[in-house]
Write a protein that holds these residues in place. Sequence first.
Motif, PDB file in Angstrom:
ATOM      1  N   ALA A  86       0.805  -1.222   0.000  1.00  0.00           N
ATOM      2  CA  ALA A  86       0.000   0.000   0.000  1.00  0.00           C
ATOM      3  C   ALA A  86       0.836   1.268   0.000  1.00  0.00           C
ATOM      4  O   ALA A  86       0.284   2.370   0.096  1.00  0.00           O
ATOM      5  N   VAL A  87       2.152   1.146  -0.095  1.00  0.00           N
ATOM      6  CA  VAL A  87       3.010   2.327  -0.144  1.00  0.00           C
ATOM      7  C   VAL A  87       3.976   2.204  -1.314  1.00  0.00           C
ATOM      8  O   VAL A  87       4.420   1.110  -1.659  1.00  0.00           O
ATOM      9  N   ARG A  88       4.271   3.341  -1.929  1.00  0.00           N
ATOM     10  CA  ARG A  88       5.203   3.364  -3.057  1.00  0.00           C
ATOM     11  C   ARG A  88       6.269   4.425  -2.795  1.00  0.00           C
ATOM     12  O   ARG A  88       5.978   5.486  -2.257  1.00  0.00           O
ATOM     13  N   PRO A  89       7.506   4.122  -3.177  1.00  0.00           N
ATOM     14  CA  PRO A  89       8.612   5.040  -2.876  1.00  0.00           C
ATOM     15  C   PRO A  89       8.513   6.337  -3.656  1.00  0.00           C
ATOM     16  O   PRO A  89       8.035   6.368  -4.797  1.00  0.00           O
ATOM     17  N   ARG A  90       8.973   7.395  -3.017  1.00  0.00           N
ATOM     18  CA  ARG A  90       9.067   8.712  -3.639  1.00  0.00           C
ATOM     19  C   ARG A  90      10.514   9.178  -3.522  1.00  0.00           C
ATOM     20  O   ARG A  90      11.159   8.951  -2.508  1.00  0.00           O
ATOM     21  N   PRO A  91      11.050   9.857  -4.533  1.00  0.00           N
ATOM     22  CA  PRO A  91      12.438  10.310  -4.448  1.00  0.00           C
ATOM     23  C   PRO A  91      12.654  11.260  -3.268  1.00  0.00           C
ATOM     24  O   PRO A  91      11.746  12.015  -2.884  1.00  0.00           O
ATOM     25  N   PRO A  92      13.856  11.250  -2.692  1.00  0.00           N
ATOM     26  CA  PRO A  92      14.154  12.202  -1.622  1.00  0.00           C
ATOM     27  C   PRO A  92      14.218  13.619  -2.160  1.00  0.00           C
ATOM     28  O   PRO A  92      14.274  13.848  -3.367  1.00  0.00           O
ATOM     29  N   VAL A  93      14.214  14.577  -1.237  1.00  0.00           N
ATOM     30  CA  VAL A  93      14.255  15.996  -1.590  1.00  0.00           C
ATOM     31  C   VAL A  93      15.605  16.568  -1.174  1.00  0.00           C
ATOM     32  O   VAL A  93      16.030  16.413  -0.026  1.00  0.00           O
ATOM     33  N   THR A  94      16.276  17.213  -2.101  1.00  0.00           N
ATOM     34  CA  THR A  94      17.569  17.821  -1.803  1.00  0.00           C
ATOM     35  C   THR A  94      17.385  19.245  -1.282  1.00  0.00           C
ATOM     36  O   THR A  94      16.327  19.856  -1.444  1.00  0.00           O
ATOM     37  N   VAL A  95      18.430  19.758  -0.682  1.00  0.00           N
ATOM     38  CA  VAL A  95      18.433  21.143  -0.217  1.00  0.00           C
ATOM     39  C   VAL A  95      18.136  22.101  -1.372  1.00  0.00           C
ATOM     40  O   VAL A  95      17.337  23.039  -1.237  1.00  0.00           O
ATOM     41  N   ALA A  96      18.753  21.869  -2.512  1.00  0.00           N
ATOM     42  CA  ALA A  96      18.566  22.771  -3.651  1.00  0.00           C
ATOM     43  C   ALA A  96      17.118  22.792  -4.121  1.00  0.00           C
ATOM     44  O   ALA A  96      16.607  23.844  -4.538  1.00  0.00           O
ATOM     45  N   GLN A  97      16.419  21.660  -4.039  1.00  0.00           N
ATOM     46  CA  GLN A  97      15.045  21.598  -4.505  1.00  0.00           C
ATOM     47  C   GLN A  97      14.079  22.353  -3.601  1.00  0.00           C
ATOM     48  O   GLN A  97      12.999  22.743  -4.050  1.00  0.00           O
ATOM     49  N   ALA A  98      14.432  22.542  -2.339  1.00  0.00           N
ATOM     50  CA  ALA A  98      13.521  23.159  -1.375  1.00  0.00           C
ATOM     51  C   ALA A  98      13.868  24.604  -1.067  1.00  0.00           C
ATOM     52  O   ALA A  98      13.312  25.182  -0.124  1.00  0.00           O
ATOM     53  N   LEU A  99      14.746  25.202  -1.842  1.00  0.00           N
ATOM     54  CA  LEU A  99      15.209  26.556  -1.531  1.00  0.00           C
ATOM     55  C   LEU A  99      14.053  27.545  -1.442  1.00  0.00           C
ATOM     56  O   LEU A  99      14.010  28.405  -0.553  1.00  0.00           O
ATOM     57  N   ASP A 100      13.079  27.424  -2.329  1.00  0.00           N
ATOM     58  CA  ASP A 100      11.983  28.394  -2.360  1.00  0.00           C
ATOM     59  C   ASP A 100      11.076  28.303  -1.141  1.00  0.00           C
ATOM     60  O   ASP A 100      10.351  29.265  -0.839  1.00  0.00           O
ATOM     61  N   ALA A 101      11.099  27.171  -0.427  1.00  0.00           N
ATOM     62  CA  ALA A 101      10.258  27.013   0.760  1.00  0.00           C
ATOM     63  C   ALA A 101      10.939  27.522   2.024  1.00  0.00           C
ATOM     64  O   ALA A 101      10.298  27.590   3.079  1.00  0.00           O
ATOM     65  N   ALA A 102      12.198  27.893   1.927  1.00  0.00           N
ATOM     66  CA  ALA A 102      12.974  28.302   3.098  1.00  0.00           C
ATOM     67  C   ALA A 102      12.898  29.810   3.312  1.00  0.00           C
ATOM     68  O   ALA A 102      12.710  30.575   2.365  1.00  0.00           O
ATOM     69  N   PRO A 103      13.077  30.271   4.553  1.00  0.00           N
ATOM     70  CA  PRO A 103      13.153  31.708   4.806  1.00  0.00           C
ATOM     71  C   PRO A 103      14.324  32.326   4.043  1.00  0.00           C
ATOM     72  O   PRO A 103      15.375  31.686   3.896  1.00  0.00           O
ATOM     73  N   PRO A 104      14.186  33.552   3.561  1.00  0.00           N
ATOM     74  CA  PRO A 104      15.296  34.191   2.831  1.00  0.00           C
ATOM     75  C   PRO A 104      16.606  34.206   3.614  1.00  0.00           C
ATOM     76  O   PRO A 104      17.685  34.087   3.015  1.00  0.00           O
ATOM     77  N   ALA A 105      16.523  34.353   4.945  1.00  0.00           N
ATOM     78  CA  ALA A 105      17.746  34.397   5.751  1.00  0.00           C
ATOM     79  C   ALA A 105      18.509  33.078   5.696  1.00  0.00           C
ATOM     80  O   ALA A 105      19.709  33.043   5.983  1.00  0.00           O
ATOM     81  N   TRP A 106      17.836  31.990   5.324  1.00  0.00           N
ATOM     82  CA  TRP A 106      18.489  30.692   5.248  1.00  0.00           C
ATOM     83  C   TRP A 106      19.190  30.471   3.909  1.00  0.00           C
ATOM     84  O   TRP A 106      20.007  29.563   3.779  1.00  0.00           O
ATOM     85  N   HIS A 107      18.839  31.249   2.895  1.00  0.00           N
ATOM     86  CA  HIS A 107      19.300  30.947   1.537  1.00  0.00           C
ATOM     87  C   HIS A 107      20.815  30.878   1.405  1.00  0.00           C
ATOM     88  O   HIS A 107      21.331  29.937   0.754  1.00  0.00           O
ATOM     89  N   PRO A 108      21.593  31.820   1.967  1.00  0.00           N
ATOM     90  CA  PRO A 108      23.052  31.704   1.821  1.00  0.00           C
ATOM     91  C   PRO A 108      23.606  30.402   2.409  1.00  0.00           C
ATOM     92  O   PRO A 108      24.494  29.781   1.810  1.00  0.00           O
TER      93      PRO A 108
END
Length: 232
Positions: A86-108
């Motif tokens: 009943a479960v299927r694998p999903r690819p992991p998420v890298t830091v680069a892929q989630a940049l837009d969800a992070a606070p601007p202060a975290w981007h650097p």
Amino acid sequence: MAEPARPGCHRRHDLLDPEPGAWAAALAARPDLAGVPRVADWARGGWPVILRRWNPGEARDGIPVGLPLPPADGKRRIGLTLPAEAVRPRPPVTVAQALDAAPPAWHPTLTALDALGRRHDRAPLLFGSLLWQHLTGLAYLSGRSDLDLLWPVAPPIDPRFLDALAALDADAPMRLDGEILLPDGRGVNWRELHAAAPDDDVLAKHRDGLVLCAARDLFTGRCAGEATGEAA
């Protein structure tokens, strides 16, 4: 079509997509979760769950999965067991892929972590609040949130990599938490390993329990681990 998960073939922190019917059946067996925000609609909304460790005394059938609710909904951690089919694998998420969800202060810092990963040929993967905010669009992050990272590494582990990670942590606006993820699925806290003397043991977490490894062996690539007999 992706293959269904099989017991033992996935690792702690792996993302899995639950089949909505099986999700509803699992919730029907958990009256304590009735009315808990978002849980009933989680699978129908297309959101994944994460593979967790077994709880002490839990029947070891199926796949143990979990999800954390956002702070606005109580920040509760929900644990269920689903049939393997009943479960299927999903690819992991890298830091680069989630940049837009992070606070601007975290981007650097995120950009620097991605660059560190590229230099050492290991892309940093996410778990924790930034991952869930990226996946769901819900507000998981606060001003006190850590950044939780997985670093897939095949021993021997280069101490210079840990030194560079510690230097980024010292200058980051958030705490850099997380684990070195070994090929067999064991995870070692990177801070503990960085601070360990060669003769120290460090604790490695596995989906089926806990293992002790000598720090020296992780740096030389000889760590097979000694099971503690404790599942958590």
